[in-house]
Design a protein around this motif. Structure first.
Motif, PDB file in Angstrom:
ATOM      1  N   LEU A   1     125.953  72.085 127.843  1.00  0.00           N
ATOM      2  CA  LEU A   1     127.183  71.341 127.497  1.00  0.00           C
ATOM      3  C   LEU A   1     127.386  70.222 128.512  1.00  0.00           C
ATOM      4  N   LYS A   2     127.184  70.566 129.765  1.00  0.00           N
ATOM      5  CA  LYS A   2     127.350  69.571 130.832  1.00  0.00           C
ATOM      6  C   LYS A   2     126.345  68.424 130.642  1.00  0.00           C
ATOM      7  N   TYR A   3     125.047  68.775 130.431  1.00  0.00           N
ATOM      8  CA  TYR A   3     124.034  67.719 130.226  1.00  0.00           C
ATOM      9  C   TYR A   3     124.440  66.833 129.055  1.00  0.00           C
TER      10      TYR A   3
ATOM     11  N   SER B   1     125.431  62.812 128.985  1.00  0.00           N
ATOM     12  CA  SER B   1     124.580  61.791 128.378  1.00  0.00           C
ATOM     13  C   SER B   1     125.119  61.279 127.046  1.00  0.00           C
ATOM     14  N   ALA B   2     126.442  61.311 126.872  1.00  0.00           N
ATOM     15  CA  ALA B   2     127.043  60.744 125.662  1.00  0.00           C
ATOM     16  C   ALA B   2     126.667  59.262 125.594  1.00  0.00           C
TER      17      ALA B   2
ATOM     18  N   GLN C   1     124.031  65.033 121.572  1.00  0.00           N
ATOM     19  CA  GLN C   1     123.615  66.077 120.636  1.00  0.00           C
ATOM     20  C   GLN C   1     122.153  66.479 120.870  1.00  0.00           C
ATOM     21  N   LYS C   2     121.309  65.470 121.197  1.00  0.00           N
ATOM     22  CA  LYS C   2     119.877  65.757 121.434  1.00  0.00           C
ATOM     23  C   LYS C   2     119.726  66.712 122.609  1.00  0.00           C
ATOM     24  N   LYS C   3     120.525  66.509 123.653  1.00  0.00           N
ATOM     25  CA  LYS C   3     120.475  67.394 124.834  1.00  0.00           C
ATOM     26  C   LYS C   3     120.913  68.798 124.434  1.00  0.00           C
ATOM     27  N   LEU C   4     121.952  68.854 123.607  1.00  0.00           N
ATOM     28  CA  LEU C   4     122.488  70.158 123.212  1.00  0.00           C
ATOM     29  C   LEU C   4     121.471  70.944 122.378  1.00  0.00           C
TER      30      LEU C   4
END
Ligand SMILES: Cc1cc2nc3c(=O)[nH]c(=O)nc-3n(C[C@H](O)[C@H](O)[C@H](O)COP(=O)(O)OP(=O)(O)OC[C@H]3O[C@@H](n4cnc5c(N)ncnc54)[C@H](O)[C@@H]3O)c2cc1C
Length: 403
Positions: A303-305, A309-310, A314-317
């Motif tokens: 969630l933090k990553y 990186s907004a 979503q890709k990180k999530l």
């Protein structure tokens, strides 16, 4: 109706919701946890047995006030009274007071900046542009909540999962459990006992967990009538009954234990599902605090990553799905297969398996390789031993035909 905006909204202040909340809040994001009950941890339903290795993995050291007892191992009984003792002379698990444990975790989260709203039940959730919109029912009315990310940690129910569009834990994976806290129990103070017997707990087992000073949690889980079955077991089970002939019930409480595999998908559209709501439990025992907790801590990190990186978050999530599965799935799957096998045996099969495990010297492997949580390794090791195959083949003759 006021609209409250948050970076992360988390539904449920159980261990999963709380452990997911800490990392993003620590990094300065606005994290709000919603809990429908007035008081965190209540009503409790858990036996409170948590492995010391699992707590270490989670980086948790519960304080004295939370710990009721420490145990060094478990004695497992077959229907005819054959038994195996699994202990390594070291502290294997803590028995915690789950209400105190959940409150301690919640305080830890608040110390890191997490906001927790109790008496606040999330009634609906839907996508609203790039955000998630939720409605909560409060003591004095309703609130509208807008969040960039949403985490479902609602436990076994599955209602919020349906609203978000996640799969949910099917009914066939839910066992009804009932427990009594009893005093004047005659038992070892540092060994858990597990009783496999289809007459009392078909498909699962009954347990006795010592709390120290002659107290114990005595419970069982089964498909149906768990309270009636437990009362019958206390009266009629030859070994359990012996421990309890002078005992008195202090209180009773029920709950749902999960036994299957995790749901297929736990990330979508800036939403995550964690803990029991995702079916992340040890299928062999239904224990979910440690594995659900590990998954939830990873959720917090991703969630933090993702917020960092907004607008590409979503890709990180999405990576969270891959990471938690590669960390936990091997053990979860091994335990699922073991539970399926044990749950399909008749009483003769259970006697054969537990008797052979003792006679063929398989306990040595369990003692050497065993971990109360990460059972994948020991199950794989055991399956590589021809003696296990022999014990399994002997037991398989007694498989139930209607499972
Ligand atoms: C009899 C029994 C014994 C057990 N023994 C053990 C054990 O010894 N060791 C172990 O590891 N596990 C044990 N478990 C399992 C363990 O209790 C669960 O795995 C664990 O509590 C899951 O944590 P969670 O945070 O996912 O869910 P929960 O602890 O169930 O927390 C979910 C929270 O969400 C809240 N909530 C739900 N819906 C909403 C909503 N719409 N709005 C706001 N809040 C909501 C609930 O009130 C609750 O507080 C046992 C379970 C049972 C039933």
């Amino acid at each position: 109706m006021p609209i409250l905006k948050h970076d992360v909204a988390i539904i449920g202040a159980g261990p999963a919701g709380i452990l997911a909340s800490i990392e993003p809040a620590r990094s300065g994001f606005d994290v709000q946890v919603f809990e429908e009950h007035e008081s965190i941890g209540k009503p409790d339903h858990c036996a409170g047995l948590l492995s010391t290795s699992g707590l270490r993995t989670l980086g948790l050291q519960p304080p004295k006030e939370v710990i009721q007892n420490q145990v060094i191992g478990a004695k497992i009984f077959s229907p005819s009274g054959k038994s195996i003792l699994i202990e390594r002379g070291q502290r294997e698990a803590l028995v915690v007071n789950r209400v105190a444990f959940d409150r301690w975790l919640a305080q830890k989260a608040m110390n890191n900046g997490v906001k927790i709203q109790t008496s606040s039940k999330i009634m609906s959730v839907r996508k609203y542009g790039d955000d998630w919109m939720a409605y909560s029912k409060e003591k004095n009315g309703e609130n509208q909540i807008l969040a960039r990310k949403i985490v479902n940690a609602e436990g076994v129910r599955g209602q919020i999962s349906r609203m978000i569009g996640f799969p949910y834990v099917p009914r066939k994976n839910k066992m009804l459990a009932y427990q009594f806290e009893m005093k004047n129990v005659d038992t070892h103070e540092d060994l858990v006992e597990m009783y496999y017997d289809n007459r009392i707990a078909p498909g699962f087992f009954a347990w006795l967990i010592p709390l120290g000073e002659g107290k114990a949690r005595v419970g069982l889980a089964a498909r149906d009538y768990s309270k009636t079955r437990l009362k019958a077991a206390i009266k009629h089970h030859p070994i359990l009954g012996k421990h309890l002939h002078r005992a008195q019930i202090e209180r009773g409480f029920g709950g749902v234990v999960l036994v299957g595999l995790p749901i297929r998908r736990t990330v979508r559209d800036d939403a995550l599902v964690v803990g029991d709501a995702a079916g992340v439990v040890k299928a062999t025992t239904g224990g979910g605090v440690i594995f659900g907790g590990i998954m939830s801590k990873l959720a917090g990190t991703y969630l933090k990553y993702s917020l960092d990186s907004a607008p590409d978050g979503q890709k990180k999530l999405e990576k969270f799905e891959h990471v938690w599965r590669s960390f936990l799935m091997k053990d979860l799957y091994a335990m699922y297969v073991a539970q399926k096998f044990i749950g399909s045996l008749t009483n003769k099969g259970l006697d054969s398996l537990i008797g052979d495990a003792a006679e063929l010297g398989l306990i040595g492997t369990v003692k050497q390789e065993g971990d109360m949580d990460r059972q994948g390794r020991v199950i794989t090791k055991l399956l590589g031993n021809p003696k296990t195959i022999l014990a399994g083949l002997k037991a398989i003759r007694y498989i139930k035909l209607n499972v």
